[in-house]
Scaffold this active site. Structure first.
Site, short mmCIF file in Angstrom:
data_model
loop_
_atom_site.label_atom_id
_atom_site.label_comp_id
_atom_site.label_asym_id
_atom_site.label_seq_id
_atom_site.Cartn_x
_atom_site.Cartn_y
_atom_site.Cartn_z
CG ASN A 184 4.68 -58.74 18.85
OD1 ASN A 184 3.95 -59.54 19.40
ND2 ASN A 184 4.46 -57.44 18.88
CE1 TYR A 185 8.04 -59.29 13.23
CE2 TYR A 185 7.53 -57.39 14.62
CZ TYR A 185 7.29 -58.16 13.50
OH TYR A 185 6.28 -57.81 12.65
CB ILE A 186 13.75 -60.11 20.09
CG1 ILE A 186 14.12 -58.92 19.22
CG2 ILE A 186 14.97 -60.71 20.76
CD1 ILE A 186 14.53 -57.69 19.99
CB SER A 206 15.31 -63.81 16.19
OG SER A 206 14.10 -63.63 16.86
CB SER A 216 11.53 -55.45 18.14
OG SER A 216 12.06 -54.49 19.01
#
Length: 892
Positions: free
Chosen positions: A849-851, A642, A846
């Site tokens: 799930n990640y950003i 992020s 991403s």
DNA sequence: AATATCACTTAGAATTCTATAG
DNA sequence: CTATAGAATTCTAAGTGATATT
């Protein structure tokens, strides 16, 4: 041809001494000493632990000597013919899961776009690895692929990013009136207390309130008007809408104890797959050429394999062996196979099995389904939907919530990834007797299928699953849970990102600490610090210990000595299989102390030994928790992803088209995906599609040339004046004369087909209108146009001029067309380039799930880009909380 | 302390849907 | 309109990490 394919089928690795199926590997005694002395570090220089091969400049890869390869490598398949794989078309090549040595590299590449970096690309170990290497210049990696100057730039940038992070951390603490000092105790306390606020920081609440107030108001208006518009559509209308709108938990400030997940829960259980339907009598597998009559159960299992004949799995020896073993078992249990005359047939040899009749049957079925009319397909879908309807939603604490995977997984063959020892084994049909239902005490228990009962019915309020069963292949538990759009999942997603944001406040201290501890005397501390370094800088996963009966993959803490190669002065090559057996390959320049430490950790160990033999993910996480409650290794991945995204997005300037913004966002997204090593297999016919796209662009360039040639026709003097202008674009200049003739033939061919199609269609129309069919003569008449074309082309090739089709056609107008064509070409070329660049990178993971989704919302607000450019429907649903709580000012 | 169990997130492949180039 | 490419969705395997058990 890639030899990496050869690595796929491996013999089943025997498991010694029948250890319990799930047992994690017993950790052997650490080989590294407990304390580290100066002398030990000194001594390193005298030991031959480094690869001395290779000139410094090269990206030249050190081939690790065989003894240090992982076991997996040295186990060669019993039967393997080199040639078989070379028959596989380029495009079907499997990704290199087998940690190939550099020397095994494919020298031929997937048809590259023009701009491939020559030398570097040729040396890449595999397409997969290339991605890792090709890390974007912005990725926080210090990739040695680059020139020293570029490296320095990168290093500098990385430093900047961290400096920024440190500043942010300090600012956060300052805001809290805390000393910016190093004593982590102070910080820890504060963070801990802060953590008691379950959702957003308290300060934010007011701000959010204001924001959400707005949206709520808007919604109310909309609803009111909708109701007014619908009029007598129905009385329950308003209520219905309330229901569908869902629960805006992010507007509430209710605290949960984090333990109880629900108080009341109603649902309709799970949906079982349809029972097996026997194949028609004429569809039989053959054994040694003889059609076999199989008992129902065996036929079903054979069919699982028969349906997969084009899949890569069937080229995997382990898969086939496992399947065949289980098939034989079922066959025996169910009574054995018979030949055409009813005689028993003893099936023993996999190679005598021929499943193609089954395969062809399934294919035909599929084709049949495809041929259905649009309406028929619709009806079928409606039927299916009706069946699913009862399971779609549940009622949790009185609210309607979407259920995720309410379908019980159907039987089939286990598709383990990579070199999973159990891949291909039979996944048996799940019976209701194996299923546990979790439901509210008050709620009506869903009825099991007639004649069956549930394994048990429980009322566990501290978990979110609605049903559960244990699968037979790996003894893994499967849960039925709510959909990602549910409030339960949404809340935990939100918490995940908030935890990562909390890390911002302490990350500088953590970094300072591990940098210091890189030099600690204690081996435990030093290993921990080094692992932290890798997790932080390279976004490695934690790396829990794995069992014997799983694919041999690693994360940070489970790295093996053979997974890293060291080269002076401070270059480290990581080469290992991570989650899903996706290869992680990266050459990195590390902190000199990290380099020293890695040498130390490798010393006097075998390749298969653990690099970090004195730490575990548990001990590492325990340490992290001392900085911040709930801080674990995985939070670093979220944080770094992020944070990187935020930095990358901030670089995107205002102005420019929406198209530009979208491209820029995707580039930022790509940076993150590369950081996290998110990869995907190249689609089967990617190379072919790519070539087609490239040819299309060439065609466009020719069209452009023809436009110019119209100008030449109208104003011949110009050709003399500026001859270069009338030459073909440089991109198609090579062998232009030959190419253009071919291309013209193609164009004529296409035109011919077009005429034929049109003719047939017209004919159909004639018939349906009750008129007589068109004559052959008519067709020939129409085909005369082709001759015309041909003549025109010939003339054009001679004169370099094209007669404009329309009279009233000015040079200005043509120039306008050329301009448009140029734009079209540029756009298409860009897209092709991006397509090729991203062919092995998965951007979705991403993003999902990640950003932090609020970053995307921020970006869209700030640059006025519609959100659906980045979030498709399901993501917008999943991230509703983010969409409604962030604006253009959001900062991660 | 090791390890087994449990619950949940993350992941790429496979399948289905859809938009649009032809 | 229709074939196809690419996007979206579904599916389920494979991780992480907390907690219970030995």
């Amino acid at each position: 041809m890639s030899s990496s394919d050869d690595d796929v089928p491996l013999a089943i690795r025997g498991r010694p001494n029948g250890s319990s199926p799930k047992s994690k590997k017993a950790s052997p005694k650490p080989k590294s000493p407990e304390r580290i002395t100066k002398a030990m570090e000194k001594r390193l220089d005298d030991e031959m632990d480094l690869d001395t091969a290779g000139d410094t400049g090269g990206i030249g890869i050190t081939v690790t000597n065989t003894s240090t390869r992982p076991k997996r490598k040295s186990t060669k398949p019993a039967v393997k013919n080199e040639s078989s794989d070379s028959d596989v078309p380029l495009t079907k090549r499997r990704k290199p899961n087998g940690t190939p040595l550099k020397s095994e590299t494919d020298s031929d590449d997937d048809v590259p776009l023009a701009s491939r970096r020559g030398a570097a690309a040729a040396k890449k170990p595999s397409p997969k690895a290339e991605k890792a290497e090709e890390s974007d210049s912005d990725a926080p990696l210090l990739t040695s692929k680059l020139s020293p100057a570029a490296m320095k730039m990168l290093q500098k940038e990385k430093v900047e990013v961290e400096k920024k992070a440190a500043e942010t951390a300090k600012a956060i603490r300052a805001e809290k009136n805390l000393p910016t000092g190093k004593r982590k105790l102070d910080v820890r306390k504060e963070e801990e207390s802060d953590d008691d606020v379950p959702l957003a920081g308290r300060k934010k609440v007011a701000q959010k309130k204001a924001k959400t107030g707005k949206t709520t108001a808007k919604k109310v208006v909309k609803k009111a008007s909708a109701r007014a518009g619908k009029g007598k559509a129905g009385k329950g209308d308003g209520e219905e809408e309330e229901e569908e709108a869902g629960y805006a938990w992010w507007q509430e400030q209710t605290e949960s104890d984090g333990k109880t997940k629900w108080t009341t829960l109603e649902h309709n259980g799970v949906m079982f797959p349809p029972p097996y339907q026997r194949l028609p009598r004429h569809v039989k597998m053959r054994y040694d050429g003889v059609p076999l009559t199989l008992p129902e159960a065996a036929e079903e299992v054979a069919g699982f394999f028969g349906a997969m004949l084009t899949s890569e799995h069937v080229k995997n020896k382990v898969f086939c062996d496992n399947f065949f073993g289980d098939f034989l078992e079922v066959l025996e249990e169910s009574g054995g196979a018979q030949g055409p005359d009813g005689q028993d047939v003893d099936v023993t040899d996999f190679n005598k099995c021929d499943f193609t009749p089954m395969f062809e049957y399934f294919e035909a079925k599929r084709e049949e389904r495809n041929q259905l009319t649009v309406q028929q397909k619709k009806d079928l879908k409606a039927e299916r939907d009706a069946l699913e309807e009862p399971y779609l939603y549940c009622r949790l604490d009185g609210r309607k919530e979407k259920v995720g995977n309410f379908k019980v997984e159907p039987p089939g063959l286990f598709r383990g990834r990579g070199e999973h020892p159990k891949t291909g084994k039979l996944k048996k049909r799940v019976m209701p007797e194996q299923v546990t239902i979790n439901i509210g005490e008050e709620a009506k228990v869903p009825a099991p299928p007639p004649g069956h009962k549930w394994k048990s019915v429980v009322h566990k309020q501290d978990v979110t699953w609605l049903a559960m069963w244990t699968e037979n292949v790996n003894d893994n538990v499967k849960y039925v849970m709510l959909a990602a759009t549910s409030s339960l999942k949404g809340q935990s997603d939100f918490k995940k990102f908030e935890k990562a944001r909390e890390l911002k406040g302490v990350v500088d201290i953590i970094r300072k600490d591990y940098e210091r501890e890189l030099r600690d005397k204690s081996m435990v501390v030093r290993q921990r610090a080094t692992a932290m370094y890798l997790i932080d800088k390279l976004a490695l996963r934690a790396g829990n210990a794995k069992g014997e009966e799983e694919a041999d993959t690693v994360g940070c803490c489970s790295l093996k000595v053979s997974n890293i190669t060291l080269r002076k002065p401070n270059l480290v090559t990581f080469d290992f299989l991570g989650k899903d057996s996706i290869r992680y390959y990266n050459e990195v320049a590390v902190d000199p102390q990290v380099f020293t430490n890695l040498r130390l950790f490798k010393a006097r160990k075998d390749g298969a030994d653990e690099l970090f033999d004195r730490i575990t993910t548990q001990s590492l996480n325990k340490h992290l928790t001392s900085y911040l409650k709930g801080l674990t290794a995985k939070v670093f991945r979220t944080y770094n992803a992020s944070w990187t995204m935020q930095i990358e997005l901030a670089k995107i300037p205002a102005g420019g088209s929406v198209h530009d913004k979208v491209a820029a966002y995707h580039l930022a997204n790509k940076t993150v995906a590369v950081l996290c090593n998110h990869q995907r297999g190249v689609p089967a016919n990617f190379a072919q599609n790519m070539q087609r796209a490239i040819d299309r662009v060439k065609g466009l360039r020719y069209q452009k040339l023809r436009l110019k040639r119209q100008i030449a026709y109208l104003d011949p003097k110009r050709v003399k004046k500026m001859p270069d202008y009338f030459k073909p674009d440089p991109e198609i200049q090579e062998d232009f004369d030959t190419w253009v003739v071919e291309h013209q033939k193609l164009l004529i061919e296409q035109e011919r087909e077009k005429i034929h199609r049109k003719f047939e269609k017209d004919n159909e129309k004639q018939v349906s209108d009750g008129k007589p069919e068109l004559k052959e003569k008519e067709l020939n008449e129409r085909l005369k146009a082709l001759k015309e074309m041909e003549k025109e082309f010939e003339k054009e090739n001679k004169t370099g001029k094209v007669e404009p089709k329309t009279r009233s056609c000015s040079i200005e107008k043509i120039e306008e067309q050329i301009k448009k064509m140029d734009e079209k070409i540029k756009k298409a070329e860009m897209e092709n380039h991006v397509k090729d660049e991203n062919k092995t990178i998965a951007l979705g993971t991403s993003k999902l799930n990640y950003i932090d989704p609020r970053l995307t919302v921020m970006f869209c607000n700030k640059h006025n880009v519609p959100l659906d450019k980045f979030f498709p429907k399901t993501m917008r649903d999943k991230f509703k909380w983010a969409i409604e709580s962030a604006d253009e000012t959001f900062e991660f």
